[in-house]
Each structure stands twice: as C-alpha cells, then as structure tokens.
Write an enzyme that holds these catalytic residues in place. Sequence first.
Site, short mmCIF file in Angstrom:
data_model
loop_
_atom_site.label_atom_id
_atom_site.label_comp_id
_atom_site.label_asym_id
_atom_site.label_seq_id
_atom_site.Cartn_x
_atom_site.Cartn_y
_atom_site.Cartn_z
N ASP A 207 4.07 2.77 -10.63
CA ASP A 207 5.16 1.80 -10.75
C ASP A 207 4.73 0.36 -11.06
OD1 ASP A 207 4.18 0.89 -8.25
OD2 ASP A 207 5.60 2.11 -7.13
N HIS B 142 -3.13 7.72 -11.50
CA HIS B 142 -2.17 8.61 -12.15
C HIS B 142 -1.43 7.95 -13.30
CE1 HIS B 142 -2.00 11.21 -8.21
NE2 HIS B 142 -3.10 11.41 -8.91
P1 NAD Z 1 4.04 11.79 -1.28
O1 NAD Z 1 5.47 11.70 -1.72
O2 NAD Z 1 3.37 13.10 -1.29
O3 NAD Z 1 3.91 11.23 0.20
C1 NAD Z 1 4.42 10.00 0.59
C2 NAD Z 1 3.82 9.66 1.94
O4 NAD Z 1 4.23 8.36 2.29
C3 NAD Z 1 4.28 10.59 3.06
O5 NAD Z 1 3.13 11.00 3.80
C4 NAD Z 1 5.19 9.70 3.92
O6 NAD Z 1 5.10 10.01 5.30
C5 NAD Z 1 4.63 8.34 3.64
N1 NAD Z 1 5.58 7.23 3.76
C6 NAD Z 1 6.88 7.19 3.37
N2 NAD Z 1 7.38 5.97 3.57
C7 NAD Z 1 6.38 5.21 4.09
C8 NAD Z 1 6.27 3.85 4.50
N3 NAD Z 1 7.31 3.00 4.42
N4 NAD Z 1 5.09 3.40 4.97
C9 NAD Z 1 4.02 4.25 5.07
N5 NAD Z 1 4.07 5.55 4.71
C10 NAD Z 1 5.22 6.01 4.22
O7 NAD Z 1 3.27 10.72 -2.15
P2 NAD Z 1 1.81 10.73 -2.72
O8 NAD Z 1 0.85 11.14 -1.66
O9 NAD Z 1 1.65 9.41 -3.37
O10 NAD Z 1 1.78 11.89 -3.85
C11 NAD Z 1 2.83 12.20 -4.72
C12 NAD Z 1 2.61 11.91 -6.21
O11 NAD Z 1 3.82 11.37 -6.67
C13 NAD Z 1 1.56 10.91 -6.57
O12 NAD Z 1 0.81 11.50 -7.55
C14 NAD Z 1 2.31 9.72 -7.21
O13 NAD Z 1 1.72 9.40 -8.46
C15 NAD Z 1 3.67 10.23 -7.51
N6 NAD Z 1 4.78 9.29 -7.20
C16 NAD Z 1 4.66 7.94 -7.45
C17 NAD Z 1 5.69 7.08 -7.14
C18 NAD Z 1 5.54 5.61 -7.41
O14 NAD Z 1 4.85 5.21 -8.35
N7 NAD Z 1 6.15 4.74 -6.58
C19 NAD Z 1 6.86 7.58 -6.56
C20 NAD Z 1 6.96 8.95 -6.33
C21 NAD Z 1 5.91 9.79 -6.65
#
Ligand code: NAD
Length: 243
Positions: A104, A119
């Site tokens: 993002d 990624h």
């Molecule tokens: P994930 O969705 O697997 O896990 C998210 C983690 O964040 C969970 O363990 C959850 O408990 C924790 N979490 C949620 N809110 C939180 C907060 N406020 N503070 C601390 N922890 C919090 O995400 P991942 O491990 O990044 O893997 C998923 C894949 O999805 C990645 O490859 C990523 O590139 C992609 N992704 C990216 C975005 C983005 O760029 N913002 C959004 C969604 C998915």
Amino acid sequence: MGIPDEVVRTLRDARHVLVLTGSGASAESGVPTFREAQTGLWEQFDPHELATPDAFHRDPELIWRWYTWRRELVARVKPNPGHYALVRLAELVPKLTLITQNVDGLHQRAGSKDVVEFHGNLFQNRCISEDLIVADSDTSTAVPRCPGCGGFIRPGVVWFGESIPPQALKTAASAVQDCDVFLSIGTSSLVWPAAGLAETARDNGAVVIEINLDATTLSERSDHHLQGKSGELLPELVDYLTL
Ligand code: NAD
C-alpha cells in the site's frame, strides 16, 4: 498491557533492527487485512483466490476491478501512528531495515526511507508479456494495455505462488544475518518466505519481538510477544526509548 522494560532495554542497546510488517500494520489506517472479511461488492470473494496468477489468466477483468477498488481504498486512507513511530524508531537506532509485505505504500507516505517491498506495490503496473514495469498504460479498455507492445498489464504485486523480487530477497537475506533485533509487526507469519525471516534471524542470535493483536505461529517462538494494536504499542514503545 504496558511495554516490558526488557523490550525497551533491548531496543536501546540494538545495533541493527530488522522490522517486518504485515497487513495488520495498516489495519488502523482502514486497509482490511486478507483475513478480515471484505466489504461491499467484494464480500463474496476470498482474496487468497483473487491474488493469484491463475485468477488473472482466468478473468483479468475481474482481477482489475478488484485492484482498482483496492487502489481507490488505499488512496483515500492515511498512514497511522504505527507507521510514524517506525520513522522515529529509524532515527533512534544505529541501523534499521524495514521490510514490508504490504503493497500500500503507507510506510513511504509516512516518511520511511529505503523500504523493502517484499510483495511489490499496488500502484505499479507491469506488462505481462515483457515483464517490465510500465509508467503509463492505456486504460480505455477494461484491462489496461502496455503502450509498448499492447499486451495486458497487471498490478506490480507478488501474487500467491510467485517469486519475491530478487533485490528484496537479497536485502532480506543479508539483514537476517546481520540484525540483532527482529521486530515482527501485524503479520500472521503464515505467508512464506516472509514467515521464515524471524526464524533465521533468531537462529543467528537476534532477539525476536512480536507486536500483534492476536497470538500467531511466531508468538511462542518469540522472545517477547506484545499483544495489542501496532498503532498504539509502537508509539508507546518509541516514547519510552526517548525518555
Ligand atoms: P494477514 O492478513 O495474514 O495477517 C494480519 C495480521 O495482523 C494478523 O495476525 C492480525 O492478528 C494482525 N493484526 C490485525 N490488526 C492489527 C493491528 N491493528 N495491530 C497489530 N496487528 C494486527 O497479513 P500478512 O501476514 O501481511 O499476510 C497476508 C498477505 O496479504 C501479505 O502478503 C500482504 O502482501 C497482503 N496484504 C497486504 C495489504 C496491505 O498492503 N495493506 C492488505 C491485505 C493483504
């Protein structure tokens, strides 16, 4: 829950902090994680099934509609206090490497420098025929076209089953050998190879600190698990470092 003194001491004495962020780090900005339900039109789709090369080959128009929705969503939101705390942390320790699984660009918008995008980036476009990043594209069609060769353009992100950009992998491989503190923030530690970085750093003697809303597969193997929101815990932690 407060920040344990030992965590503050560890960061105060750190020589090289390697930070790995996941989608939880952007959750408080309003970007949904993949494990949260999606909203509106996209409610019925599983992101793990949309973010794949197969899905794009099957239905590029659908995938572009999803990415356009995600781009618009991210363009509307702002970095949160956790992103800004990492900018301050980089100023307080001798060396900090920031690797993000997020696509993002919010770390960069907060002011973090030299962010390693493991990624890729949501706002980049890549020509699938030439495998090149392209600055402009013909967006008059449902699936944008490369101005050079006319082939389909895809978002410049790493989909499930694809390889990590070689330069990001190289930087990560060297940082896990060199860091003495590994800070895992807002990642479920389920997506590989990013999930293996903490383990390698630990095998090389780094102290592993995890900040997450919930327990993850990494929690038991971390030296410290701080349960809570990164947008609250990170600023608190950095404030302690400046006392
Ligand atoms: P994930 O969705 O697997 O896990 C998210 C983690 O964040 C969970 O363990 C959850 O408990 C924790 N979490 C949620 N809110 C939180 C907060 N406020 N503070 C601390 N922890 C919090 O995400 P991942 O491990 O990044 O893997 C998923 C894949 O999805 C990645 O490859 C990523 O590139 C992609 N992704 C990216 C975005 C983005 O760029 N913002 C959004 C969604 C998915």
